[in-house]
Design an enzyme around this catalytic site. Structure first.
Site, short mmCIF file in Angstrom:
data_model
loop_
_atom_site.label_atom_id
_atom_site.label_comp_id
_atom_site.label_asym_id
_atom_site.label_seq_id
_atom_site.Cartn_x
_atom_site.Cartn_y
_atom_site.Cartn_z
N ARG A 82 8.60 15.35 10.64
CA ARG A 82 9.90 15.69 11.21
C ARG A 82 10.98 14.78 10.64
O ARG A 82 12.10 15.22 10.35
CB ARG A 82 9.83 15.58 12.74
CG ARG A 82 11.06 16.12 13.44
CD ARG A 82 10.84 16.27 14.93
NE ARG A 82 10.60 14.99 15.56
CZ ARG A 82 10.21 14.85 16.83
NH1 ARG A 82 10.02 15.91 17.60
NH2 ARG A 82 10.01 13.64 17.34
N LYS A 184 16.26 15.20 14.20
CA LYS A 184 16.43 14.08 15.12
C LYS A 184 17.39 13.08 14.47
O LYS A 184 16.99 12.20 13.73
CB LYS A 184 15.07 13.44 15.41
CG LYS A 184 14.91 13.03 16.85
CD LYS A 184 13.49 12.73 17.23
CE LYS A 184 13.42 12.03 18.55
NZ LYS A 184 13.73 12.90 19.70
N GLU A 220 17.73 23.78 25.24
CA GLU A 220 16.97 22.62 25.73
C GLU A 220 17.92 21.69 26.47
O GLU A 220 19.06 22.06 26.75
CB GLU A 220 16.26 21.92 24.58
CG GLU A 220 17.18 21.39 23.50
CD GLU A 220 16.47 20.50 22.49
OE1 GLU A 220 15.62 19.68 22.90
OE2 GLU A 220 16.76 20.62 21.29
C1 LIG Z 1 13.03 13.74 20.62
C2 LIG Z 1 13.59 14.96 21.27
C3 LIG Z 1 12.77 15.84 22.01
C4 LIG Z 1 11.33 15.54 22.33
O1 LIG Z 1 10.50 15.50 21.20
P1 LIG Z 1 9.06 14.85 21.26
O2 LIG Z 1 8.60 14.90 19.84
O3 LIG Z 1 8.23 15.65 22.16
O4 LIG Z 1 9.25 13.45 21.77
C5 LIG Z 1 13.35 16.99 22.51
N1 LIG Z 1 14.66 17.29 22.31
C6 LIG Z 1 15.48 16.46 21.61
C7 LIG Z 1 16.89 16.84 21.43
C8 LIG Z 1 14.97 15.27 21.06
O5 LIG Z 1 15.77 14.46 20.38
#
Ligand SMILES: *Cc1c(COP(=O)(O)O)cnc(C)c1O
Length: 345
Positions: A82, A184, A220
């Site tokens: 990622r 991210k 989300e």
């Molecule tokens: C990090 C994050 C998540 C959760 O991801 P994981 O890999 O399960 O920790 C979900 N939404 C956003 C916007 C994030 O930055």
């Protein structure tokens, strides 16, 4: 080597510098060897790219102590992949996948005394990130970068037990269609701080964001993906037609656990907010590394008040089962049929 003398049962979610960080610089078109450092600061030019055009990406994962005293982490290869994808999107040099996993292992092993003991509920949070360190004045990608990982012990997410949270319907958008919502990057968080501050001030744990193109579909929250259970007991997982949901590793793991271990029917599809309003879902949960799943009892907003009846007060039966099953795999309390657990020592 002896465990640090910390009050493991009462740690919060705060930064505490540990013995070592991992650092690797990118210069002259290549990543250097990289290694451990005991310097927990960065000194950068006032003209470093990060300060002006925000080339910054990050990851988050955890290391745990298992019952037999081993130290493990969970699917670090997916964090590596990622971060690779995030780098490409922001025209940063991707950090090689194998080198990322190796760096995680090195830095956790070097800080073994800081990994909370089994049963404390605490974990060692691992924060890999990359910033543009090279000088940039015209708008363009920098030519020098630093990849760094620090670790810090953090307390259990559920301090007061497994308690449901409330969400506000966001009046702001989180991610543009085909923008950067699927990577991210710190920039996605900078613009979410006002929304989350307002939500907190009004008594909500987070915002539920709808797709910014049509404000029709559930996406989300600011930092966690959303999953639902419908009246028929299906696990319903929102998909984005505009690629603006962050691909949570927890959510992707829960989908596999639900389907292949619990024998549930899993439906991954765009979910209309109308379906939420119509009361089609009996459970709702937020998923991410920090909490695995946080149950959601309510979504409120302008004239909107929806309750998820099986998650009032605490997790409903499906969220509870999902969390227990995934947590058991992560801590080696149950068999790991997928080879997800990565042993560090
Ligand atoms: C990090 C994050 C998540 C959760 O991801 P994981 O890999 O399960 O920790 C979900 N939404 C956003 C916007 C994030 O930055």
């Amino acid at each position: 080597m002896a465990k640090k003398d910390l009050d493991w049962g009462n740690l919060g979610f705060n930064y505490m510098p540990c013995d070592y960080s991992y650092v690797c610089n990118y210069k002259d078109g290549a990543w250097e060897e990289g290694g451990l450092t005991d310097d927990h600061t960065l000194t950068l030019s006032e003209d470093a790219g990060i300060f002006h055009y925000c080339q910054e990406i990050f990851e988050g994962l955890k290391a745990y102590t298992t019952e037999d005293g081993s130290i493990v982490c969970f699917r670090p290869d997916l964090n590596a992949q990622r971060m690779y994808d995030s780098a490409e999107r922001l025209v940063m040099p991707p950090f090689p996948i194998d080198k990322f996993v190796d760096a995680v292992k090195q830095v956790v092993a070097a800080n073994a005394d800081w990994v909370p003991p089994f049963g404390s509920g605490a974990t060692l949070y691992i924060r890999p990130f990359m910033v543009a360190t090279g000088n940039v004045i015209g708008v363009k990608p920098a030519d020098e970068y630093q990849f760094r990982i620090f670790v810090t012990p953090v307390g259990p997410y559920f301090k007061g037990g497994d308690t449901s949270v409330k969400l506000a319907i966001a009046k702001y958008d989180r991610a543009a269609p085909h923008g950067t919502g699927n990577i991210k990057a710190g920039l996605n968080y900078a613009m979410s701080l006002l929304a989350v501050t307002e939500a907190h001030n009004a008594g909500y744990a987070e915002n539920m964001y709808l797709d910014s193109q049509s404000r029709t579909y559930v996406e989300e929250t600011g930092g966690a993906n959303i999953i639902f259970v419908d009246k028929q007991g299906n696990l319903v997982v929102p998909q984005s037609a505009t690629d603006s949901i962050l691909p949570s590793i927890t959510r992707r793991s829960l989908v596999v656990v639900a389907r292949d271990i619990l024998g549930m029917n899993v439906i991954e599809r765009p979910v209309k907010f109308e379906e939420v309003l119509a009361g089609d879902f009996v459970e709702c949960g937020l998923c991410g590394t920090a909490a695995v799943i946080s149950p959601v009892e309510k979504v409120e907003g302008d004239g909107v008040d929806v309750t998820f009846p099986d998650c009032v007060g605490t997790s409903g039966p499906v969220m509870k089962k999902l969390r227990e099953t995934l947590t058991a795999i992560q801590t080696c309390a149950a068999e790991d049929p997928f080879g997800w657990v990565c042993k560090i020592s």
